[in-house]
Design a protein around this motif. Structure first.
Motif, PDB file in Angstrom:
ATOM      1  N   LEU A   1     -38.400  27.855  -4.262  1.00 39.34           N
ATOM      2  CA  LEU A   1     -38.409  26.726  -3.314  1.00 39.34           C
ATOM      3  C   LEU A   1     -37.061  26.579  -2.650  1.00 39.34           C
ATOM      4  CD1 LEU A   1     -40.446  23.996  -5.242  1.00 39.34           C
ATOM      5  CD2 LEU A   1     -41.098  25.173  -3.138  1.00 39.34           C
ATOM      6  N   ARG A   2     -36.030  26.678  -3.459  1.00 41.17           N
ATOM      7  CA  ARG A   2     -34.676  26.531  -2.950  1.00 41.17           C
ATOM      8  C   ARG A   2     -34.397  27.587  -1.878  1.00 41.17           C
ATOM      9  NH1 ARG A   2     -30.860  23.750  -2.034  1.00 41.17           N
ATOM     10  NH2 ARG A   2     -28.828  24.706  -1.792  1.00 41.17           N
ATOM     11  N   LEU A   3     -34.731  28.845  -2.204  1.00 44.61           N
ATOM     12  CA  LEU A   3     -34.501  29.933  -1.250  1.00 44.61           C
ATOM     13  C   LEU A   3     -35.378  29.772  -0.016  1.00 44.61           C
ATOM     14  CD1 LEU A   3     -34.187  33.067  -3.528  1.00 44.61           C
ATOM     15  CD2 LEU A   3     -32.539  32.306  -1.845  1.00 44.61           C
ATOM     16  N   PHE A   4     -36.622  29.348  -0.233  1.00 42.31           N
ATOM     17  CA  PHE A   4     -37.568  29.218   0.862  1.00 42.31           C
ATOM     18  C   PHE A   4     -37.086  28.164   1.854  1.00 42.31           C
ATOM     19  CE2 PHE A   4     -41.599  27.811   2.796  1.00 42.31           C
ATOM     20  CZ  PHE A   4     -42.033  29.041   3.265  1.00 42.31           C
ATOM     21  N   TRP A   5     -36.582  27.082   1.312  1.00 42.61           N
ATOM     22  CA  TRP A   5     -36.060  25.993   2.124  1.00 42.61           C
ATOM     23  C   TRP A   5     -34.942  26.504   3.027  1.00 42.61           C
ATOM     24  CZ3 TRP A   5     -36.474  21.614   4.424  1.00 42.61           C
ATOM     25  CH2 TRP A   5     -35.366  20.808   4.677  1.00 42.61           C
ATOM     26  N   VAL A   6     -33.984  27.168   2.428  1.00 43.18           N
ATOM     27  CA  VAL A   6     -32.820  27.628   3.184  1.00 43.18           C
ATOM     28  C   VAL A   6     -33.197  28.721   4.182  1.00 43.18           C
ATOM     29  CG1 VAL A   6     -30.546  28.672   2.991  1.00 43.18           C
ATOM     30  CG2 VAL A   6     -31.295  27.016   1.288  1.00 43.18           C
ATOM     31  N   LYS A   7     -33.918  29.733   3.671  1.00 39.70           N
ATOM     32  CA  LYS A   7     -34.258  30.876   4.525  1.00 39.70           C
ATOM     33  C   LYS A   7     -35.280  30.495   5.580  1.00 39.70           C
ATOM     34  CE  LYS A   7     -31.684  33.584   2.170  1.00 39.70           C
ATOM     35  NZ  LYS A   7     -30.448  34.114   2.765  1.00 39.70           N
ATOM     36  N   GLY A   8     -36.257  29.699   5.186  1.00 35.85           N
ATOM     37  CA  GLY A   8     -37.311  29.305   6.101  1.00 35.85           C
ATOM     38  C   GLY A   8     -36.759  28.496   7.258  1.00 35.85           C
ATOM     39  N   ARG A   9     -35.834  27.622   6.951  1.00 32.70           N
ATOM     40  CA  ARG A   9     -35.228  26.802   7.991  1.00 32.70           C
ATOM     41  C   ARG A   9     -34.470  27.670   8.985  1.00 32.70           C
ATOM     42  NH1 ARG A   9     -31.378  22.059   6.624  1.00 32.70           N
ATOM     43  NH2 ARG A   9     -30.421  23.911   5.781  1.00 32.70           N
ATOM     44  N   SER A  10     -33.715  28.584   8.421  1.00 29.66           N
ATOM     45  CA  SER A  10     -32.938  29.475   9.263  1.00 29.66           C
ATOM     46  C   SER A  10     -33.871  30.294  10.157  1.00 29.66           C
ATOM     47  CB  SER A  10     -32.107  30.391   8.378  1.00 29.66           C
ATOM     48  OG  SER A  10     -31.753  31.543   9.073  1.00 29.66           O
ATOM     49  N   PHE A  11     -34.982  30.728   9.555  1.00 25.97           N
ATOM     50  CA  PHE A  11     -35.963  31.520  10.295  1.00 25.97           C
ATOM     51  C   PHE A  11     -36.550  30.706  11.439  1.00 25.97           C
ATOM     52  CE2 PHE A  11     -40.548  32.708  10.564  1.00 25.97           C
ATOM     53  CZ  PHE A  11     -40.362  33.900  11.213  1.00 25.97           C
ATOM     54  N   LEU A  12     -36.879  29.446  11.159  1.00 22.16           N
ATOM     55  CA  LEU A  12     -37.484  28.593  12.180  1.00 22.16           C
ATOM     56  C   LEU A  12     -36.513  28.321  13.319  1.00 22.16           C
ATOM     57  CD1 LEU A  12     -39.634  26.025  10.180  1.00 22.16           C
ATOM     58  CD2 LEU A  12     -40.398  27.889  11.666  1.00 22.16           C
ATOM     59  N   HIS A  13     -35.261  28.059  12.946  1.00 23.86           N
ATOM     60  CA  HIS A  13     -34.246  27.838  13.972  1.00 23.86           C
ATOM     61  C   HIS A  13     -34.194  29.026  14.920  1.00 23.86           C
ATOM     62  CE1 HIS A  13     -32.793  24.112  12.625  1.00 23.86           C
ATOM     63  NE2 HIS A  13     -32.246  24.545  11.501  1.00 23.86           N
ATOM     64  N   LEU A  14     -34.185  30.185  14.290  1.00 30.24           N
ATOM     65  CA  LEU A  14     -34.085  31.421  15.044  1.00 30.24           C
ATOM     66  C   LEU A  14     -35.299  31.586  15.955  1.00 30.24           C
ATOM     67  CD1 LEU A  14     -31.805  33.461  14.846  1.00 30.24           C
ATOM     68  CD2 LEU A  14     -33.243  34.811  13.334  1.00 30.24           C
ATOM     69  N   LEU A  15     -36.456  31.217  15.419  1.00 28.91           N
ATOM     70  CA  LEU A  15     -37.716  31.377  16.135  1.00 28.91           C
ATOM     71  C   LEU A  15     -37.750  30.477  17.356  1.00 28.91           C
ATOM     72  CD1 LEU A  15     -40.334  33.028  15.637  1.00 28.91           C
ATOM     73  CD2 LEU A  15     -41.283  30.958  14.626  1.00 28.91           C
ATOM     74  N   HIS A  16     -37.232  29.257  17.171  1.00 26.61           N
ATOM     75  CA  HIS A  16     -37.242  28.310  18.286  1.00 26.61           C
ATOM     76  C   HIS A  16     -36.069  28.528  19.220  1.00 26.61           C
ATOM     77  CE1 HIS A  16     -40.626  26.356  16.646  1.00 26.61           C
ATOM     78  NE2 HIS A  16     -40.006  25.937  15.572  1.00 26.61           N
ATOM     79  N   GLY A  17     -35.236  29.468  18.865  1.00 25.33           N
ATOM     80  CA  GLY A  17     -34.119  29.819  19.729  1.00 25.33           C
ATOM     81  C   GLY A  17     -33.140  28.692  19.945  1.00 25.33           C
ATOM     82  N   GLN A  18     -32.979  27.827  18.953  1.00 22.01           N
ATOM     83  CA  GLN A  18     -31.985  26.768  19.091  1.00 22.01           C
ATOM     84  C   GLN A  18     -30.596  27.389  19.102  1.00 22.01           C
ATOM     85  OE1 GLN A  18     -32.400  23.809  16.134  1.00 22.01           O
ATOM     86  NE2 GLN A  18     -34.551  23.441  16.617  1.00 22.01           N
TER      87      GLN A  18
END
Lengths: 210, 349
Positions: B163-180
């Motif tokens: 969960l801890r890793l998913f939270w950190v990595k998933g967030r980073s992935f989403l940021h990247l996906l949305h091109g923020q």
């Protein structure tokens, strides 16, 4: 971007694909089985005698008290047998019967089950009845642990005795396969193997009656 | 078309990582109930070999009673057994490999984590048998229950790590996906509330990454870990402290085989032979787990290198891969915890 997403999804999916992993037995059982017949020729159930390997036998006896060191009577082993039978219930007693092509579950074991200890080997004896006696032209009983934590082998040379069966009934035995590199390769190409690993090491008792 | 090849190559590499981890997964996620493992050719061979060695153990332990030299043979066989045995479920290959991939750890760390968890696993088995059986004279049933409690703790731990890793990595992935813009979430990287010193994460400006890449990686690091860390961090205990969670989650759960061997040795009055055998077995186990972990890290490194040649889209795949690896840890733990995936029963019979 869609191509990328597709790739990503593919990567994700591949993480969930059934992998060729290997369960491995920690317990070995050498089994003797006896299908029991009623006078009218119907099958009432099966008697099982399961001899455990010496390591598991020693493990199972750990901490149990006996009057005479290194010897256990059936009474002294009764509590252990009770626990074993309770736990075996969760695994359907590793016994799967098919009557004329139809899967037929066993009922709870009859009272009178018990453990014997001889030559440092623990043997579990019990009788699994069918819910009702069944007339079976074609009775198949398979013995295996689907998770392959327990490896079953029918005792050689004569693992199966028919008790009170009509004289015309014919007994056939299929021994479990030896696991080998070649078999592994074959199984890995077999979609059926993915659903039930242990069944590929099943012991089959087949009784055909007219 | 030629401009796009790194993207595809990265995708292929990402798939390769999965393909490598996949056969190494201790037990598969069946997509339907009752799905049991399928033996591959190699796995099948290993299965046959390890069964042979296991059956030899009992004979050799007995023989050690009369003949001291049998004890040496026993240790040799225990070692080989450990190597083969670890191919089966319950030795942390999946968790450790996924952890390394998600966290982008080096292979050297992977090897150390593998050895630490294998040694801890040996220690737990020895500890349980020494306390329960030797000191308290507990029954196999009591030991089985003890193991089950420990297992539950270990599975929960695995889920938490995931969960801890998913939270950190998933967030980073989403940021990247949305091109923020990368700078917007630069702060997030430092907002984690884990007790780990962050000093090193701030001063890695010296290295060669372009600024975007740099920020993203910093953000993406679970346990506040910066990629391409400073040499002093490599030497320091930071990463090991971070990996401790993975070591404990994997190593806490003892191997059923080791417990059975220990109790059997105890019954023969040769407990210390059993202890020695368990440690050597753990060593063998560690080698297999380390090998699998190294493969996973290698494939991950390859994917990462390709991603660097085309930051942006390809990086997305790498982040996605890390997120997926974290998700695998969660699902793995959940499957174990709920009993959907039976790792090993100690008291099944």
């Amino acid at each position: 971007m869609t191509a990328l997403l597709r790739l990503l999804l593919a990567a994700l999916a591949s993480l969930f694909v059934v992998a060729p992993a290997a369960a491995h037995p920690h317990v070995w059982v050498t089994a003797t089985s006896e299908p029991v017949y009623a006078p009218d020729g119907s099958v009432t159930g099966i008697r099982q005698h399961w001899a455990f390997d010496d390591m598991y036998s020693a493990f199972a006896l750990q901490g149990l008290a006996s009057k005479e060191k290194g010897k256990f009577t059936r009474e002294e082993l009764a509590p252990l047998a009770k626990v074993n039978m309770q736990q075996l219930k969760e695994s359907a007693y590793f016994s799967y019967a098919t009557v004329d092509g139809k899967k037929t579950p066993f009922a709870d074991p009859l009272p009178g089950y018990g453990l014997d200890y001889k030559n440092e080997i623990l043997t579990l004896n019990f009788t699994l009845p069918f819910k009702q006696p069944v007339k079976a032209k074609d009775l198949t009983i398979e013995l295996y642990d689907p998770t392959y934590f327990v490896a079953f082998t029918l005792a050689k040379p004569a693992p199966v005795h028919l008790i009170g069966a009509p004289a015309q009934c014919k007994l056939d035995i299929e021994w479990p396969r030896e696991m080998s590199y070649a078999l592994g390769k074959r199984l890995s190409n077999n979609p059926e193997a993915a659903t039930n690993f242990g069944s590929f090491f099943a012991n089959k008792i087949i009784v055909k009656c007219p | 078309m030629t401009r796009r090849w790194p993207v595809w190559a990265t995708g292929a590499a990402a798939l390769a990582v999965c393909a490598l981890i996949d056969p190494a997964l201790a037990q598969p996620f069946g997509l339907h109930a009752n799905a049991a493992p399928e033996p591959g050719g190699f796995a099948g061979w290993i299965l046959a070999e390890q069964a042979k060695f296991y059956l030899k153990l009992s004979h050799l332990i007995r023989a050690s009673k009369a003949d001291g030299s049998a004890a040496y043979t026993l240790l040799g066989i225990s070692f080989i057994y450990g190597i083969f045995h670890a191919a089966g479920p319950g030795h942390g290959k999946a968790v450790i490999s996924s952890y390394l991939v998600a966290n982008d750890e080096t292979w050297r760390r992977g090897v150390i984590l593998s050895f630490c968890s294998a040694i801890l696993q040996s220690l737990t088995a020895i500890g349980i048998v020494a306390i329960a059986a030797v000191l308290l004279g507990a029954t196999a049933h009591v030991m089985g229950n003890t193991v089950r409690v420990i297992e539950t703790v270990s599975y929960v731990f695995i889920i938490l790590i995931g969960l801890r890793l998913f939270w950190v990595k998933g967030r980073s992935f989403l940021h990247l996906l949305h091109g923020q813009p990368q700078t917007q979430h630069h702060d997030h990287g430092h907002a984690h509330d884990h007790g780990h010193a962050h000093a090193h994460a701030h001063h890695d400006n010296g290295h060669a990454h372009d600024p975007h890449h740099h920020h993203d990686e910093e953000e993406a690091s679970a346990w506040g870990h910066a990629h391409a860390p400073e040499p002093q961090e490599l030497k320091g205990p930071h990463w090991l402290r971070r990996g401790l969670a993975a070591i404990v989650a994997v190593g806490l759960r003892p191997c059923s085989g080791a417990i059975i061997v220990l109790v059997f040795a105890l019954a023969q009055g040769l407990f210390w032979i059993g202890v020695a055998s368990t440690f050597v077995m753990g060593l063998g186990t560690a080698i297999t787990v380390a090998a699998v972990a190294t493969l996973a890290v290698g494939a991950r490194g390859f994917a990462g290198k390709l991603a660097k040649s085309k930051p942006g889209a390809a990086l997305l795949i790498v982040r996605g891969l890390e997120t997926a690896a974290a998700a695998v840890i969660i699902l793995f733990g959940a499957a174990l915890l709920t009993g959907y995936m039976v790792s090993e029963r100690l008291m099944g019979v």
